[in-house]
Each structure stands twice: as C-alpha cells, then as structure tokens.
Write an enzyme that holds these catalytic residues in place. Structure first.
Site, PDB file in Angstrom:
ATOM      1  N   ASN A  92       0.827  -1.204   0.000  1.00 11.73           N
ATOM      2  CA  ASN A  92       0.000   0.000   0.000  1.00 11.73           C
ATOM      3  C   ASN A  92       0.860   1.251   0.000  1.00 11.73           C
ATOM      4  O   ASN A  92       0.942   1.963  -0.998  1.00 11.73           O
ATOM      5  CB  ASN A  92      -0.938  -0.009   1.214  1.00 11.73           C
ATOM      6  CG  ASN A  92      -2.041   1.041   1.113  1.00 11.73           C
ATOM      7  OD1 ASN A  92      -1.827   2.134   0.606  1.00 11.73           O
ATOM      8  ND2 ASN A  92      -3.229   0.707   1.588  1.00 11.73           N
ATOM      9  N   ASP A  93       1.519   1.504   1.103  1.00  8.51           N
ATOM     10  CA  ASP A  93       2.276   2.741   1.253  1.00  8.51           C
ATOM     11  C   ASP A  93       3.434   2.845   0.263  1.00  8.51           C
ATOM     12  O   ASP A  93       3.791   3.942  -0.158  1.00  8.51           O
ATOM     13  CB  ASP A  93       2.804   2.857   2.687  1.00  8.51           C
ATOM     14  CG  ASP A  93       1.675   2.729   3.697  1.00  8.51           C
ATOM     15  OD1 ASP A  93       0.633   3.379   3.498  1.00  8.51           O
ATOM     16  OD2 ASP A  93       1.821   1.959   4.662  1.00  8.51           O
TER      17      ASP A  93
END
Length: 480
Positions: free
Chosen positions: A404-405
């Site tokens: 995600n990040d």
C-alpha cells in the site's frame, strides 16, 4: 592450549566479516548465515579451550540455543518472522545487560557492597575501583547495562506492535519529549558518577530501571509503518551492547562481533531512512501515522473499479510483461507460493515476469526477499525499486499484492501528504494495475492511497492467496 584461543578467535572474526558480506546479496545470503554460524561455533569452542573445558554451562547454553533455534525455524511462520527478529534483538540486549550486571555483582559481593549498605571507606573504595578494573571498566559496565536495557524493552514493544499486542499507532502524550530529555539527562549524570565512583550500588540499580523505561519511551511513540527502521536500529543497539559487554569481560571477539553488528545495523538503518526520504530523528520523534485514515493533503476523488479474477485473467493472458509488487498482505495471506505458480504460468505463456522489491516493504528489512526465496522464486527476478521504476511505463500489468504505502502516488504528487518525498515503486505508471486487497482500508501508515482510484487501476477484493489461485486455475483450464 591457551595459545590456540586467540587463533580461533581470529578465524571466527574473519568468518563473521565474510558472513555479513555474503548477507548483502540474495544469492549468497544462506551461505552467509552458515558462515556466520560456523564462526560462532568456533568462538564457543575457543572459549571452552581457553578455560580448559571447565564451562559446562556454556555447553548447556549452546545446546539449549540450538534446540530453540531449530524449533523456531520450523515452527515460526514467515508472517511472524519480524516479531521473532525483534525478540532476538531484545534477548541479545538482555544478555549484555546480564553480563554487565553479573560482572559488577561479583565484585560488589566480594566487597560487601549492596543496596542500603553503608558507603565504603576511602581505602575500600579504592580497592573496589581496582577490582572493577578502573574507570574505563566501570563505564563499559554502565554502557552494557544501559544499552542492553534499552534494547530489551524497546524490542519487546516492537514485538508487541508487530504482533498486535500493543497498538500499532504512535502513543503520544503532552510533554513526552521533555520526559525523554530528563531521562537521558539522568542517565548521563549517572554515567559520570558511576564511572568515578562505581561503589555506588544504587546508581547501577537505578540506571537499569531507567534504561528499561527509556526503551519503552523510545519505541512506544513510533508507528507501525516505521517498524522496519526500528528493527534495524534495535539490531544495531544489540550489537553495541554486546561490544560494551566484550569490554566488560575483556573478550576481543565479542568486541569485534558487537562492533560489526552495531555498524552494519546503523548502515542498514540509514539505508531504510533514505528509502523513506526521512531522517532518523523524524522516525523516532515525529509520531508518524498518529492521525491515520487520511492523506493529510489533497482530497481523493474518483471511484474504485472492482474486477473479478476471471476478468483479470484475460488481461494477464494477453500481457507481454508483468511486474509483481509484493507487500505485507502477501505475507499475511501466505500467497508467495501461489504467486510463484502464477508467474510460472505467465512465463509459460510467453510473459516476462519480475518482482519489484521496495526496501521497506513488509515489517522488517528484506522481508519480501525472504518470503519469495522461501517460495523458490529465482533471485534474478527480484528487482530493486531504483532499477524497476525507469521501466514501469513499458510494463503491461503491475500486480500489487498487499502493498500500500510503498506504491502510494501521494508520495510523489501531493505535497501535503505525510509521506511526500518518499521513494515509491511507480506501479501507477504501468498500463494496467491490479491491486489485490481485502478492502479499501488504508495501509500500515494509516494513509489513503489515490492509486486505488486511477483510471488504469482495478481492485480485486478478497484473500490474496485465493485470488492468485483463482488466476492460476483460469490459466490451467485455458491450457487444458
């Protein structure tokens, strides 16, 4: 036979250096582990030889450690590997603390020094200083206790955050930095006092307690997204504590080993911070991720486009190039074996497959490399971020699995985002991007991801392993 001990120590030190060197490459990492383990075995034998094989407890400890190590390697799941590394760091710090305390306690008992015991007279105090080994030895005892204590409790908190026992969000309170400053000031004052006057038993006791508290205070305000950096930093601390313990017991090999671990940990920590475009001070004191659940910058507009695995199959079947971007979600789903099988299906279909590895993907340094190696993915297919990004615009499909990040375009585009400036894998630049996630929830950093709403992005919801296995089934049925 005592003359053999220094020679064996030199051989051990050389093996440790070569072992660490081999750990720097995925192709030689396993050999590096074996080389370092051999060095430690020789170090133990050297210690036994140097003391006429009188240390029965060393043998008992070595056997107990071997049994625990074998059981851990067999029973601990790959998803729990970061937690285990955190515990190993903590126990290393605790061992150094006990070495420092044990050495000090032997002298204290011999001189009748203890908690609440009246101060020694001048002659006895001078003898105590001589028995300790002088001010330098007193300082190293203090350092071993201090760094060991910080490493132990800090690692326990890191383990708790990684395992979910402790909240993954930063724990902050008013005046926290002031409290930390006062603790550090007390430690420095205690260090000077203890070095000059080591007979003050209460200083050692208080310093131990303060060190244990400081370990908690240092790690508790750090968010879960920064745990990879914390683990590498605590690994460095454990090495420095061991180095100090080596000075305490005057063991050259322990000094060398601790210095190697301490230095390599600091270098790795620096690399990890650079990969996030953040300073170590920012990681330790910013409370990153405390707010959570938002970009902290521009509002995200758009609508996510869900897709079924059966529809994704047709796009993959026509793709000439695919890049897999693994993250912690792949580890949780234990999808690495299914991912390797899908890659083999794609390659059989004439597709070029690579894996894009971000330095801080997962929960510890090299987490994704370890997972993929366990699934027997070829090392040649693992490509670092800086090497894959220039080619992403030519990639037909990027498959983001649980990451995600490390693929969040806000880091590149939104100056108001907390992660702005962090180097990411440019999965959004691929012609098509599949994002395998259970939900639209934000990542470990607590920041929403605009990648989910891009025109070329499609969300494939569900368990990553089941989704990938579904894609594999589609390929098999098509080939039948």
């Amino acid at each position: 036979m005592i003359f053999i001990t220094p020679i064996l120590y030199i051989i051990s030190a050389i093996l440790f250096v070569f072992g660490i060197k081999q750990l720097s490459k995925a192709t030689t990492a396993r050999r590096g582990n074996a080389t370092s383990a051999l060095g430690m075995l020789i170090a133990i034998i050297a210690t036994l030889v140097g003391h006429g094989f009188q240390f029965q407890w060393i043998i008992v400890g070595a056997l107990a450690g071997a049994i625990i190590g074998v059981l851990a390697s067999k029973l601990v799941k790959m998803t729990a590997m970061p937690e285990m590394v955190a515990l190993f760091n903590g126990f290393g710090g605790l061992a150094s603390l006990l070495v420092g305390w044990g050495t000090y306690q032997v002298v204290a008992d011999a001189m009748g020094v203890g908690w609440g015991v009246p101060a020694l007279d001048a002659a006895s105090a001078a003898k105590f200083m001589d028995d300790i080994g002088g001010g330098f030895s007193a300082a190293t005892i203090y350092l071993a206790i201090l760094i060991g204590g910080i490493t132990f409790t800090g690692s326990i908190i890191a383990w708790g955050k990684l395992s979910g026992v402790v909240t993954q969000k930063p724990v902050l309170f008013t005046g926290q930095n002031v409290v930390n400053f006062l603790i550090v000031l007390a430690i420095l004052v205690g260090a000077v006092w203890f070095t000059v006057d080591p007979e003050q038993y209460w200083i050692a006791v208080v310093a131990t307690g303060v060190a244990l508290v400081l370990g908690i205070m240092v790690v508790i305000p750090i968010g879960g997204a920064d745990m990879p950096v914390v683990i590498s930093l605590l690994n460095s601390y454990s090495g420095l504590a061991a180095c100090a313990a080596g000075f305490v017991i005057r063991n050259n090999l322990l000094i060398i080993t601790g210095a190697l671990v301490g230095a390599s940990g600091i270098i790795l920590t620096s690399i990890m911070c650079k990969a996030m475009n953040r300073s170590l001070g920012n990681v330790l004191f910013s409370g990153f991720g405390a707010a959570g659940g938002s970009t902290g910058g521009s509002a995200i507009e758009g609508e996510a486009k869900p897709m079924q695995p059966s529809d994704a199959y047709y796009i993959l079947e026509a793709a000439s190039s695919v890049v897999v971007v693994p993250g912690y979600g792949m580890a949780v789903a234990q999808a690495q074996h299914a991912v390797r099988e899908l890659a083999e299906m794609l390659e059989h279909n004439g597709t070029e497959v690579k894996y894009a590895i971000h330095p801080v993907a997962g929960r510890m340094p090299g987490h994704m490399n370890v997972l993929l190696a366990e699934a027997n993915v070829s090392y040649d297919q693992l490509v670092e971020m800086d090497s894959i990004n220039p080619t992403m615009e030519t990639v037909d499909v990027a498959i983001v699995i649980g990451a995600n990040d490390v693929v969040n375009p806000a880091a590149r585009e939104d100056e108001g985002s907390p992660i702005y400036g962090m180097p990411i894998i440019d999965a959004d630049k691929a012609r098509t991007c599949f994002i395998l996630k259970r939900s639209m929830a934000s990542g470990f950093a607590g920041i929403d991801n605009p990648l989910f709403f891009r025109d070329n992005s499609y969300m494939i919801f569900g368990d990553a392993k089941s989704t990938v296995e579904g894609l594999v089934t589609e390929f098999k049925e098509s080939a039948a």
